[in-house]
Design a protein around this motif. Structure first.
Motif, PDB file in Angstrom:
ATOM      1  N   PRO A   1      -5.856   5.063   6.328  1.00 28.88           N
ATOM      2  CA  PRO A   1      -4.942   4.830   5.223  1.00 28.88           C
ATOM      3  C   PRO A   1      -4.324   6.137   4.730  1.00 28.88           C
ATOM      4  O   PRO A   1      -4.893   7.196   4.913  1.00 28.88           O
ATOM      5  CB  PRO A   1      -5.845   4.217   4.151  1.00 28.88           C
ATOM      6  CG  PRO A   1      -7.202   4.743   4.463  1.00 28.88           C
ATOM      7  CD  PRO A   1      -7.270   4.860   5.963  1.00 28.88           C
TER       8      PRO A   1
ATOM      9  N   HIS B   1       0.861  -1.190   0.000  1.00 30.22           N
ATOM     10  CA  HIS B   1       0.000   0.000   0.000  1.00 30.22           C
ATOM     11  C   HIS B   1       0.892   1.232   0.000  1.00 30.22           C
ATOM     12  O   HIS B   1       1.565   1.533   0.982  1.00 30.22           O
ATOM     13  CB  HIS B   1      -0.911  -0.009   1.224  1.00 30.22           C
ATOM     14  CG  HIS B   1      -2.005   1.020   1.162  1.00 30.22           C
ATOM     15  ND1 HIS B   1      -3.230   0.767   0.597  1.00 30.22           N
ATOM     16  CD2 HIS B   1      -2.047   2.301   1.580  1.00 30.22           C
ATOM     17  CE1 HIS B   1      -3.992   1.843   0.681  1.00 30.22           C
ATOM     18  NE2 HIS B   1      -3.292   2.794   1.272  1.00 30.22           N
TER      19      HIS B   1
ATOM     20  N   LYS C   1      -1.406  -3.637   3.199  1.00 33.83           N
ATOM     21  CA  LYS C   1      -2.850  -3.724   3.319  1.00 33.83           C
ATOM     22  C   LYS C   1      -3.238  -5.200   3.372  1.00 33.83           C
ATOM     23  O   LYS C   1      -2.930  -5.974   2.472  1.00 33.83           O
ATOM     24  CB  LYS C   1      -3.533  -3.046   2.136  1.00 33.83           C
ATOM     25  CG  LYS C   1      -5.050  -3.004   2.242  1.00 33.83           C
ATOM     26  CD  LYS C   1      -5.624  -2.179   1.086  1.00 33.83           C
ATOM     27  CE  LYS C   1      -7.137  -2.063   1.195  1.00 33.83           C
ATOM     28  NZ  LYS C   1      -7.693  -1.250   0.101  1.00 33.83           N
TER      29      LYS C   1
ATOM     30  N   SER D   1       2.844   0.953   3.545  1.00 29.96           N
ATOM     31  CA  SER D   1       2.391  -0.034   4.517  1.00 29.96           C
ATOM     32  C   SER D   1       1.921  -1.291   3.788  1.00 29.96           C
ATOM     33  O   SER D   1       1.986  -1.384   2.555  1.00 29.96           O
ATOM     34  CB  SER D   1       1.251   0.540   5.362  1.00 29.96           C
ATOM     35  OG  SER D   1       0.138   0.849   4.538  1.00 29.96           O
TER      36      SER D   1
ATOM     37  N   TRP E   1      -4.534  -2.503   8.125  1.00 28.39           N
ATOM     38  CA  TRP E   1      -3.201  -2.144   7.662  1.00 28.39           C
ATOM     39  C   TRP E   1      -2.145  -2.519   8.696  1.00 28.39           C
ATOM     40  O   TRP E   1      -2.333  -2.287   9.905  1.00 28.39           O
ATOM     41  CB  TRP E   1      -3.125  -0.634   7.387  1.00 28.39           C
ATOM     42  CG  TRP E   1      -3.791  -0.236   6.124  1.00 28.39           C
ATOM     43  CD1 TRP E   1      -3.219   0.003   4.924  1.00 28.39           C
ATOM     44  CD2 TRP E   1      -5.195  -0.027   5.931  1.00 28.39           C
ATOM     45  NE1 TRP E   1      -4.165   0.332   3.990  1.00 28.39           N
ATOM     46  CE2 TRP E   1      -5.398   0.321   4.580  1.00 28.39           C
ATOM     47  CE3 TRP E   1      -6.303  -0.116   6.768  1.00 28.39           C
ATOM     48  CZ2 TRP E   1      -6.643   0.583   4.042  1.00 28.39           C
ATOM     49  CZ3 TRP E   1      -7.545   0.131   6.240  1.00 28.39           C
ATOM     50  CH2 TRP E   1      -7.712   0.481   4.889  1.00 28.39           C
TER      51      TRP E   1
ATOM     52  N   CYS F   1       1.966  -1.888   9.547  1.00 26.24           N
ATOM     53  CA  CYS F   1       2.927  -0.826   9.239  1.00 26.24           C
ATOM     54  C   CYS F   1       4.329  -1.184   9.749  1.00 26.24           C
ATOM     55  O   CYS F   1       4.826  -0.603  10.724  1.00 26.24           O
ATOM     56  CB  CYS F   1       2.460   0.484   9.851  1.00 26.24           C
ATOM     57  SG  CYS F   1       0.783   0.942   9.373  1.00 26.24           S
TER      58      CYS F   1
END
Length: 582
Positions: free
Chosen positions: A581, A459, A470, A468, A483, A485
């Motif tokens: 997001p 993402h 998804k 990140s 998500w 990270c």
């Protein structure tokens, strides 16, 4: 002495304060089951105490409501000078100081009833903004008799499909009615008080609504729209095809339930539903306009236990009081948010031994509208929202012999952007959000859902934000996103590391999205996820890892499913420097 609930007292005081500050026609918004009849009765009682000569009319569109409101008031003030004006109830007490009346009987009789100081409208959402309607003509007659008369209203839904909120200004476009007055009217100036259904449930004044997964659903493909609502004939035909299956499913999930209401689109549907319920061993009455004269008899039988359920079309949506009802089946589809809220409100009244009211939605209504406590009316002419999606089938081959991948694809696209599967020209499967998993209330408790497939995708961060991962889980036909990270710092990074460890990933933890994707074969499959409602969609709260490791999926395309999850675990992204997001 009768003691009002706190919110009822607050609503009445808010109205008085509004008038004391020079306000006009005020509107009180209370959920179904919150005691609007008692609020109306108390307002009348207190006004008569302060102004003994005041003339008050309570008007509504339903004869049962006329009688209910009258009885509530007489119970509060037994010797009050009150009367009823309703052809259905066989009374025309036109000169009573306090008059409870049906709009169908009274709208042409304003000269007969004379001057009125205050009109109280129950179920105010039933008032059309068109001045040529019964309500429009009634209020013109009232104003003619007394230009200084005031109006207040109560409703559970302060909006209409055709005109938005009842307090919104109307663009007249220069149109006039038969008397040369503006055709579109605005009756209410302000909402003076509004009680939230979730607050009243939490405080114990109303019963919570819960949903259950359904498999029998109305196929809306080919069902057109007219005037902002599904075309009744086409919808009835579509619903007819699933009635047998839907009722069979309802009988299983309603086992042990005390009373049921079945809502449908047509008289034929209503009769078919009742026949199916009866074949399953439970008595179900049919109530339509054809046997409206049997309403009292059917309601009495329902209350006594003679009937376990009622199957109806447009006869029990408002003005009914069956607090023991703990199962509602929707074998209909509606684009009207007000209609849906009114229907589901039949199950929110408290009753001894009643813990909740179960909703079986066979018409994808909850998926279309979202949780009923978060419904907000759209301005007339606005679209219906996001483009629907279809599933790239994993069990079918296309014209080239390729098998699909399970991806959610915008319905307008004929080729899957992930695997290249070519959809046949007639593919029209809409499953953006299915009624099976759509929550009734935004406060619905967290649930565990079995995960069919899980995919990781790169993402890309927007406006210079950090990239990140998804994560998309397919639970039945519903895609749920969150998500991870690994390239962030602080709580976002810690949450991603916990996810990695909980799924059996090896140390050290991935330092970024690309490393995560390269090493994803280290992770165990996600067997179940715990989710809670977030508006129309879901937030992921927890995970249960399986025992098998998932094969790596080299798929970094952006997925078009709903970006419904803005949190991972207990992390609130609003508190972070980065926006998720991105």
């Amino acid at each position: 002495m009768l003691e009002l609930r706190p919110y009822q007292r607050e609503a009445i005081d808010a109205l008085y304060e509004y008038w004391a500050n020079g306000g006009g026609n005020g509107l009180i918004v209370l959920p179904t089951g919150a005691g609007k009849a008692l609020v109306i009765a108390k307002i009348i009682e207190e006004l008569l105490s302060g102004y003994p000569d005041m003339r008050i009319v309570n008007v509504t569109h339903s004869a049962p409501l006329v009688e209910q409101n009258y009885r509530e008031f007489i119970g509060l003030l037994p010797f009050a000078p009150a009367g009823i004006y309703s052809a259905s109830l066989g009374r025309r007490d036109g000169r009573a100081q306090v008059l409870f009346c049906g709009i169908q009987s009274i709208y042409k009789r304003t000269e007969e009833i004379g001057e009125v100081d205050l009109v109280i409208v129950d179920e105010a959402h039933a008032i059309s903004r068109n001045s040529n309607t019964q309500y429009g003509k009634f209020f013109k007659g009232i104003k003619k008799n007394n230009p200084d008369s005031r109006v207040m209203g109560t409703t559970a839904t302060d909006y209409r499909m055709d005109s938005g909120r009842l307090t919104d200004d109307m663009d007249t476009d220069g149109e006039v009615d038969d008397d040369g007055q503006p055709l579109r009217i605005k009756l209410f100036d302000d909402v003076v008080y509004e009680a939230k259904i979730t607050d009243l449930i939490e405080q114990g004044y109303l019963t919570k609504l819960t949903s259950h997964k359904t498999t029998a659903k109305i196929d809306l493909k080919g069902v057109g729209t007219r005037g902002g609502e599904y075309i009744p004939g086409q919808l009835s035909e579509a619903a007819e095809k699933i009635i047998e299956e839907a009722v069979a499913e309802d009988m299983v999930m309603s086992e042990g339930r005390r009373g049921a209401l079945f809502f449908s689109t047509s008289k034929e549907n209503a009769r078919h539903i009742a026949e199916c319920v009866s074949r399953h061993g439970k008595r179900c009455a049919v109530l339509t306009s054809d046997n409206a004269h049997q309403t009292k008899e059917i309601f009495s039988g329902f209350k006594s236990g003679k009937y376990w359920g009622i199957s109806s079309v447009s006869m029990i949506t408002t003005g009914t009081n069956f607090p023991w009802v703990d199962f509602i089946s929707l074998i209909l589809s509606t684009k009207s948010p007000g209609k849906l809220v009114q229907i589901l409100g039949r199950g929110t009244r408290n009753f001894a031994g009643k813990e909740d009211c179960l909703i079986a939605d066979h018409g994808k209504n909850l998926a279309f509208h979202g949780p009923i406590d978060q419904i907000r009316p759209k301005a007339p002419g606005e679209g219906d929202g996001d483009q629907p999606k279809k599933v790239c089938p994993k069990d079918k081959q296309d014209e080239k012999g390729n098998t699909g991948c399970g991806e959610l694809v915008p319905i307008s696209r004929m080729t899957c952007h992930c695997c290249g599967y070519v959809f046949p020209p007639s593919e029209e499967i809409k499953i953006t959000a299915t009624a099976a998993d759509a929550p009734v209330l935004s406060t619905e408790e967290a649930k565990w859902r079995a995960v069919n497939t899980r995919t990781f995708r790169y993402h890309e961060g927007k406006a210079g934000k950090i990239d990140s991962i998804k994560v998309t889980y397919l639970c039945g036909g519903t895609a749920i996103n969150e998500w991870c990270c690994p390239g962030h710092q602080g709580r976002a990074k810690a949450s991603a590391d916990r996810y990695w460890a909980a799924h059996g990933g090896q140390r050290p933890f991935p330092k970024g999205p690309l490393e995560w994707l390269r090493r994803q074969n280290e992770l165990l499959e996600t067997e179940e996820i715990s989710i809670e409602p977030n508006g129309r969609y879901w937030n992921v709260l927890g995970h249960r890892a399986g025992t098998q490791r998932q094969a790596a999926v080299n798929d970094n395309y952006e997925q078009p499913a709903n970006d419904n999850s803005h949190s991972i675990g207990n992390v609130n992204w609003a508190e972070l420097d980065d926006e998720i997001p991105f």
